[in-house]
Design a protein around this motif. Sequence first.
Motif, PDB file in Angstrom:
ATOM      1  N   GLU A 100       0.828  -1.212   0.000  1.00 58.82           N
ATOM      2  CA  GLU A 100       0.000   0.000   0.000  1.00 58.82           C
ATOM      3  C   GLU A 100       0.859   1.258   0.000  1.00 58.82           C
ATOM      4  O   GLU A 100       0.556   2.238  -0.681  1.00 58.82           O
ATOM      5  N   THR A 101       1.922   1.224   0.775  1.00 62.99           N
ATOM      6  CA  THR A 101       2.827   2.374   0.795  1.00 62.99           C
ATOM      7  C   THR A 101       3.518   2.552  -0.554  1.00 62.99           C
ATOM      8  O   THR A 101       3.598   3.658  -1.084  1.00 62.99           O
ATOM      9  N   LEU A 102       4.003   1.443  -1.119  1.00 59.48           N
ATOM     10  CA  LEU A 102       4.699   1.518  -2.412  1.00 59.48           C
ATOM     11  C   LEU A 102       3.802   2.114  -3.497  1.00 59.48           C
ATOM     12  O   LEU A 102       4.255   2.871  -4.344  1.00 59.48           O
ATOM     13  N   ALA A 103       2.518   1.768  -3.424  1.00 61.36           N
ATOM     14  CA  ALA A 103       1.587   2.241  -4.441  1.00 61.36           C
ATOM     15  C   ALA A 103       1.422   3.752  -4.396  1.00 61.36           C
ATOM     16  O   ALA A 103       0.923   4.368  -5.332  1.00 61.36           O
ATOM     17  N   LYS A 104       1.833   4.365  -3.310  1.00 60.21           N
ATOM     18  CA  LYS A 104       1.678   5.815  -3.169  1.00 60.21           C
ATOM     19  C   LYS A 104       2.750   6.595  -3.931  1.00 60.21           C
ATOM     20  O   LYS A 104       2.630   7.787  -4.136  1.00 60.21           O
ATOM     21  N   ILE A 105       3.818   5.921  -4.318  1.00 63.12           N
ATOM     22  CA  ILE A 105       4.904   6.635  -5.009  1.00 63.12           C
ATOM     23  C   ILE A 105       4.470   6.965  -6.436  1.00 63.12           C
ATOM     24  O   ILE A 105       4.256   6.059  -7.238  1.00 63.12           O
ATOM     25  N   PRO A 106       4.327   8.252  -6.757  1.00 60.13           N
ATOM     26  CA  PRO A 106       3.804   8.590  -8.082  1.00 60.13           C
ATOM     27  C   PRO A 106       4.807   8.339  -9.216  1.00 60.13           C
ATOM     28  O   PRO A 106       4.405   7.997 -10.321  1.00 60.13           O
ATOM     29  N   VAL A 113       8.950 -10.253  -7.296  1.00 59.24           N
ATOM     30  CA  VAL A 113       8.533  -8.916  -7.752  1.00 59.24           C
ATOM     31  C   VAL A 113       7.106  -8.947  -8.297  1.00 59.24           C
ATOM     32  O   VAL A 113       6.284  -8.084  -7.997  1.00 59.24           O
ATOM     33  N   GLN A 114       6.816  -9.989  -9.099  1.00 61.29           N
ATOM     34  CA  GLN A 114       5.498 -10.051  -9.716  1.00 61.29           C
ATOM     35  C   GLN A 114       4.394 -10.167  -8.664  1.00 61.29           C
ATOM     36  O   GLN A 114       3.337  -9.567  -8.790  1.00 61.29           O
ATOM     37  N   ALA A 115       4.667 -10.913  -7.607  1.00 61.24           N
ATOM     38  CA  ALA A 115       3.676 -11.064  -6.535  1.00 61.24           C
ATOM     39  C   ALA A 115       3.378  -9.707  -5.903  1.00 61.24           C
ATOM     40  O   ALA A 115       2.224  -9.366  -5.634  1.00 61.24           O
ATOM     41  N   LEU A 116       4.435  -8.921  -5.695  1.00 54.64           N
ATOM     42  CA  LEU A 116       4.240  -7.587  -5.117  1.00 54.64           C
ATOM     43  C   LEU A 116       3.397  -6.715  -6.055  1.00 54.64           C
ATOM     44  O   LEU A 116       2.459  -6.053  -5.645  1.00 54.64           O
ATOM     45  N   LYS A 117       3.751  -6.785  -7.343  1.00 55.05           N
ATOM     46  CA  LYS A 117       3.025  -5.969  -8.319  1.00 55.05           C
ATOM     47  C   LYS A 117       1.555  -6.384  -8.401  1.00 55.05           C
ATOM     48  O   LYS A 117       0.666  -5.535  -8.463  1.00 55.05           O
ATOM     49  N   ASN A 118       1.331  -7.691  -8.390  1.00 50.28           N
ATOM     50  CA  ASN A 118      -0.049  -8.189  -8.448  1.00 50.28           C
ATOM     51  C   ASN A 118      -0.857  -7.681  -7.255  1.00 50.28           C
ATOM     52  O   ASN A 118      -1.988  -7.230  -7.401  1.00 50.28           O
ATOM     53  N   GLN A 119      -0.235  -7.766  -6.073  1.00 52.53           N
ATOM     54  CA  GLN A 119      -0.951  -7.315  -4.882  1.00 52.53           C
ATOM     55  C   GLN A 119      -1.251  -5.821  -4.968  1.00 52.53           C
ATOM     56  O   GLN A 119      -2.323  -5.379  -4.593  1.00 52.53           O
ATOM     57  N   MET A 120      -0.290  -5.061  -5.509  1.00 50.22           N
ATOM     58  CA  MET A 120      -0.524  -3.628  -5.639  1.00 50.22           C
ATOM     59  C   MET A 120      -1.683  -3.344  -6.575  1.00 50.22           C
ATOM     60  O   MET A 120      -2.483  -2.439  -6.345  1.00 50.22           O
ATOM     61  N   ALA A 121      -1.780  -4.144  -7.648  1.00 50.32           N
ATOM     62  CA  ALA A 121      -2.884  -3.966  -8.601  1.00 50.32           C
ATOM     63  C   ALA A 121      -4.210  -4.266  -7.923  1.00 50.32           C
ATOM     64  O   ALA A 121      -5.209  -3.566  -8.127  1.00 50.32           O
ATOM     65  N   ILE A 122      -4.225  -5.315  -7.082  1.00 58.55           N
ATOM     66  CA  ILE A 122      -5.457  -5.669  -6.363  1.00 58.55           C
ATOM     67  C   ILE A 122      -5.848  -4.540  -5.399  1.00 58.55           C
ATOM     68  O   ILE A 122      -7.007  -4.121  -5.345  1.00 58.55           O
ATOM     69  N   ASN A 123      -4.844  -4.025  -4.669  1.00 59.52           N
ATOM     70  CA  ASN A 123      -5.114  -2.898  -3.761  1.00 59.52           C
ATOM     71  C   ASN A 123      -5.765  -1.747  -4.517  1.00 59.52           C
ATOM     72  O   ASN A 123      -6.714  -1.137  -4.076  1.00 59.52           O
ATOM     73  N   MET A 124      -5.188  -1.467  -5.683  1.00 55.33           N
ATOM     74  CA  MET A 124      -5.645  -0.340  -6.498  1.00 55.33           C
ATOM     75  C   MET A 124      -7.111  -0.562  -6.892  1.00 55.33           C
ATOM     76  O   MET A 124      -7.924   0.337  -6.758  1.00 55.33           O
ATOM     77  N   ASP A 125      -7.391  -1.785  -7.361  1.00 50.42           N
ATOM     78  CA  ASP A 125      -8.751  -2.154  -7.736  1.00 50.42           C
ATOM     79  C   ASP A 125      -9.722  -1.930  -6.586  1.00 50.42           C
ATOM     80  O   ASP A 125     -10.769  -1.328  -6.738  1.00 50.42           O
ATOM     81  N   ASN A 126      -9.320  -2.417  -5.425  1.00 57.50           N
ATOM     82  CA  ASN A 126     -10.178  -2.301  -4.255  1.00 57.50           C
ATOM     83  C   ASN A 126     -10.463  -0.850  -3.912  1.00 57.50           C
ATOM     84  O   ASN A 126     -11.578  -0.494  -3.538  1.00 57.50           O
ATOM     85  N   SER A 127      -9.418  -0.024  -4.057  1.00 62.63           N
ATOM     86  CA  SER A 127      -9.622   1.364  -3.668  1.00 62.63           C
ATOM     87  C   SER A 127     -10.501   2.100  -4.663  1.00 62.63           C
ATOM     88  O   SER A 127     -11.101   3.119  -4.355  1.00 62.63           O
ATOM     89  N   LEU A 128     -10.587   1.574  -5.892  1.00 63.45           N
ATOM     90  CA  LEU A 128     -11.441   2.232  -6.893  1.00 63.45           C
ATOM     91  C   LEU A 128     -12.893   1.829  -6.733  1.00 63.45           C
ATOM     92  O   LEU A 128     -13.800   2.486  -7.227  1.00 63.45           O
ATOM     93  N   ARG A 129     -13.099   0.713  -6.081  1.00 56.95           N
ATOM     94  CA  ARG A 129     -14.442   0.158  -5.982  1.00 56.95           C
ATOM     95  C   ARG A 129     -15.356   1.007  -5.108  1.00 56.95           C
ATOM     96  O   ARG A 129     -14.880   1.642  -4.168  1.00 56.95           O
TER      97      ARG A 129
END
Length: 440
Positions: free
Chosen positions: A398-404, A424-440
């Motif tokens: 969640e923190t990493l996703a904040k870096i613009p 790395v891919q696992a981290l990226k996948n989780q970040m994508a899921i977080n992003m999805d959730n926050s858009l919902r």
Amino acid sequence: MIPQETIDKILNMTRIEEVIGDFVPLRKTGANYKGCCPFHDEKTPSFVVSPAKGLFKCFGCGKAGNVITFLKEKEKLSYAEAIKYLGNKYHVEVVETELTPEEKEKRDVRESLQIVNKFAAEWFEKTLWESEEGKSVGLAYFMERGFTEEVLRKFRIGYCLQENNAFTNAAEGNGYKLEYLQRVGLTSVSENGKTDKFQGRVIFPVTSLSGNVVGFGGRVVTPANEQVAGGAKYVNSPNSEIYDKSFVLYGLSLAKNEIVKKDECILVEGFTDVLSLYQSGIQNVVASLGTALVQGQINLIKRFTKNIVVMFDGDAAGIKAAIRVIDNCLENDMNVRVVLLPDSADSDTFTQQHSSQEIADYIDEHKTDFLTFRIRLAEHECANDPIKRAQFINAITETLAKIPNLITRSVFIQECSKLLDIDVQALKNQMAINMDNSLR
Ligand SMILES: [Zn+2]
């Protein structure tokens, strides 16, 4: 609005070598002037001012421009402020035009509040240095803690007497309106009469970037005063027409030049943290005063540097506050590093027990990037608990996703993957899921 003819008149009178000469010792060499650059550290002058062209240029760091650029960069003034500065220097009156009656009234109120605060700051200062109580309670407190007269004067530290309304009486006696005293939070009025809000406290004036006093912080320093002053240890000015806490950083007006020079800003927690670091010679230091460094404050720092070092107490509250600051800084594309003070010490005692060189070394040795900081904390907490470890990794994504900035983000994702031994891919996948959730 400043009328164009006033601007023209001022710029016609301005001599660039005189303006810059107020900040930098210049020596005439032929048609030009030479000096040591105020924008980078140098011993051999490579900073040249050309009166004929009205320009300056540093052959060391490349900074160049006209007299307005110089004032903007050196003093961090806006265009209008630079024009006013020059008008003042060359005795040209700057009359701004076309204010509506509402704008004019608003300006008049702001000016009145400004003047009230100026009086208050002077009165508090005088009380600290000249009254018996100021000396025996306020000054004694600072002297015991090793603060020098020089630093106390620099930060304009003051004292407000314990007496119920000594300050308010003095202010009214000098013609300041009660209404304005209330509006900036210096006086409260109830059926019992008028009360000094800061009574029995040492006073830390809070200034705007240009050095005007916009508010105050007051702190009780003896148990005896605590009872008289109504219990609360801290009293702070409320927001007012001239004070918006989310756009002010304590100490910035004194620190700005040093921040630019070092290209780094140190953020500490409170008033005395700023004073003690400043006194030890580390002067690129500000405090956010109890907030987690909000947007307006980050924008202020960004005018001077992108590099911030968060230097908080090593206790649980300090760590929690540091994590919030980190996230806010990352979202704003700042480079953030963290230094925790040794667990037992608050920064006052820490800075007083060490020389400035030792403190500087401590900061250099202990400043870590946010990721290392978070991971070290987690190692402590999660040890061998896989559930906690998973929770932590989620929090980090969640923190990493904040870096613009995508490149910065990608660098930290890789680093994170290495440090935590996660794909790395696992981290990226989780970040994508977080992003999805926050858009919902
Ligand atoms: Zn330079």
